[in-house]
Scaffold this motif. Sequence first.
Motif, PDB file in Angstrom:
ATOM      1  N   LEU A   7     -28.412 -18.457 -12.457  1.00  0.00           N
ATOM      2  CA  LEU A   7     -28.293 -18.955 -13.836  1.00  0.00           C
ATOM      3  C   LEU A   7     -27.084 -18.345 -14.531  1.00  0.00           C
ATOM      4  O   LEU A   7     -26.352 -19.024 -15.261  1.00  0.00           O
ATOM      5  CB  LEU A   7     -29.567 -18.638 -14.620  1.00  0.00           C
ATOM      6  CG  LEU A   7     -30.824 -19.425 -14.214  1.00  0.00           C
ATOM      7  CD1 LEU A   7     -32.047 -18.890 -14.952  1.00  0.00           C
ATOM      8  CD2 LEU A   7     -30.644 -20.913 -14.512  1.00  0.00           C
ATOM      9  N   LEU A   8     -26.862 -17.056 -14.306  1.00  0.00           N
ATOM     10  CA  LEU A   8     -25.688 -16.394 -14.898  1.00  0.00           C
ATOM     11  C   LEU A   8     -24.396 -17.014 -14.387  1.00  0.00           C
ATOM     12  O   LEU A   8     -23.425 -17.147 -15.139  1.00  0.00           O
ATOM     13  CB  LEU A   8     -25.712 -14.897 -14.578  1.00  0.00           C
ATOM     14  CG  LEU A   8     -26.712 -14.038 -15.340  1.00  0.00           C
ATOM     15  CD1 LEU A   8     -26.616 -12.585 -14.886  1.00  0.00           C
ATOM     16  CD2 LEU A   8     -26.471 -14.119 -16.846  1.00  0.00           C
ATOM     17  N   SER A   9     -24.382 -17.394 -13.123  1.00  0.00           N
ATOM     18  CA  SER A   9     -23.171 -18.012 -12.564  1.00  0.00           C
ATOM     19  C   SER A   9     -22.882 -19.350 -13.239  1.00  0.00           C
ATOM     20  O   SER A   9     -21.730 -19.682 -13.520  1.00  0.00           O
ATOM     21  CB  SER A   9     -23.306 -18.199 -11.048  1.00  0.00           C
ATOM     22  OG  SER A   9     -24.253 -19.213 -10.739  1.00  0.00           O
ATOM     23  N   ILE A 111     -23.310  -7.312 -15.775  1.00  0.00           N
ATOM     24  CA  ILE A 111     -24.739  -7.399 -15.442  1.00  0.00           C
ATOM     25  C   ILE A 111     -24.977  -7.874 -14.005  1.00  0.00           C
ATOM     26  O   ILE A 111     -25.898  -7.396 -13.331  1.00  0.00           O
ATOM     27  CB  ILE A 111     -25.446  -8.347 -16.430  1.00  0.00           C
ATOM     28  CG1 ILE A 111     -25.572  -7.680 -17.792  1.00  0.00           C
ATOM     29  CG2 ILE A 111     -26.834  -8.741 -15.936  1.00  0.00           C
ATOM     30  CD1 ILE A 111     -26.178  -8.570 -18.856  1.00  0.00           C
ATOM     31  N   ALA A 112     -24.147  -8.810 -13.543  1.00  0.00           N
ATOM     32  CA  ALA A 112     -24.391  -9.424 -12.226  1.00  0.00           C
ATOM     33  C   ALA A 112     -24.498  -8.395 -11.090  1.00  0.00           C
ATOM     34  O   ALA A 112     -25.444  -8.468 -10.289  1.00  0.00           O
ATOM     35  CB  ALA A 112     -23.304 -10.459 -11.918  1.00  0.00           C
ATOM     36  N   LEU A 158     -22.115  -9.720  -6.471  1.00  0.00           N
ATOM     37  CA  LEU A 158     -20.671  -9.521  -6.362  1.00  0.00           C
ATOM     38  C   LEU A 158     -19.904 -10.840  -6.451  1.00  0.00           C
ATOM     39  O   LEU A 158     -18.831 -10.897  -7.067  1.00  0.00           O
ATOM     40  CB  LEU A 158     -20.348  -8.811  -5.037  1.00  0.00           C
ATOM     41  CG  LEU A 158     -20.838  -7.364  -4.926  1.00  0.00           C
ATOM     42  CD1 LEU A 158     -20.586  -6.828  -3.526  1.00  0.00           C
ATOM     43  CD2 LEU A 158     -20.171  -6.484  -5.967  1.00  0.00           C
ATOM     44  N   ILE A 159     -20.452 -11.896  -5.860  1.00  0.00           N
ATOM     45  CA  ILE A 159     -19.787 -13.207  -5.899  1.00  0.00           C
ATOM     46  C   ILE A 159     -19.672 -13.712  -7.334  1.00  0.00           C
ATOM     47  O   ILE A 159     -18.688 -14.351  -7.707  1.00  0.00           O
ATOM     48  CB  ILE A 159     -20.556 -14.222  -5.015  1.00  0.00           C
ATOM     49  CG1 ILE A 159     -20.319 -13.915  -3.541  1.00  0.00           C
ATOM     50  CG2 ILE A 159     -20.142 -15.653  -5.340  1.00  0.00           C
ATOM     51  CD1 ILE A 159     -21.143 -14.768  -2.595  1.00  0.00           C
ATOM     52  N   VAL A 160     -20.678 -13.418  -8.151  1.00  0.00           N
ATOM     53  CA  VAL A 160     -20.635 -13.830  -9.563  1.00  0.00           C
ATOM     54  C   VAL A 160     -19.730 -12.898 -10.361  1.00  0.00           C
ATOM     55  O   VAL A 160     -18.922 -13.346 -11.186  1.00  0.00           O
ATOM     56  CB  VAL A 160     -22.052 -13.857 -10.165  1.00  0.00           C
ATOM     57  CG1 VAL A 160     -21.995 -14.098 -11.676  1.00  0.00           C
ATOM     58  CG2 VAL A 160     -22.901 -14.926  -9.492  1.00  0.00           C
ATOM     59  N   ALA A 161     -19.846 -11.592 -10.121  1.00  0.00           N
ATOM     60  CA  ALA A 161     -19.152 -10.601 -10.962  1.00  0.00           C
ATOM     61  C   ALA A 161     -17.640 -10.624 -10.774  1.00  0.00           C
ATOM     62  O   ALA A 161     -16.896 -10.564 -11.763  1.00  0.00           O
ATOM     63  CB  ALA A 161     -19.691  -9.210 -10.656  1.00  0.00           C
TER      64      ALA A 161
END
Length: 198
Positions: A7-9, A111-112, A158-161
Amino acid sequence: VGLIIGLLSVVAVGFIIEHFLTIRKSVLMPEHIADDLESLIHDGKINEAIETCSDPEDDSLISEVVLAGLRRYQSSEFGFAEYKAAVEEAGEDQTGRLYRKTEVLGVIGSIAPMLGLTGTVLGMIKAFNKIASTGGTARPDELADGIGQALVTTLMGLIVAIPTMIAFSYFRNRIDSIVAETGKRVQQITMPLGRRKK
């Protein structure tokens, strides 16, 4: 945890697209508005310049900054000195507003990885509980689920951050560049005011 990271992504992608559309020179400092204001102020048409800045269709960084200054210029007996102070204040306010827009990306980028680490801890707890429940005789395939969860959530975080933090830094630098250029353009536009009223 994986669902939350997902969801964050989606939120991050939405904000990145929105920032690409709105944090641009053509949006924050439209050249036609700058040219119109420069012409009006040069000709001494302060009221017309204020009307141009106040038009909702012409809302932009440069129009907000010039509008704040022109209003102060008209109402103050100190004229240009007061105008410059109002322009600086408005510029700081608008810059802060642009920075606050990008804060969501900074928060998601921070956060991610922590959510990924949370998933890692939960996965390892699951694996160790399996070992404990089998008296230390758990087979590798029985541990694989918990360990796999631990590694996948870390990777997802890590992929999102990483791209989110890159985008955050990019938009911050873009704001700095546009604001600096806008400041120079505003100074150029308002130069005739200094010769009229001091």
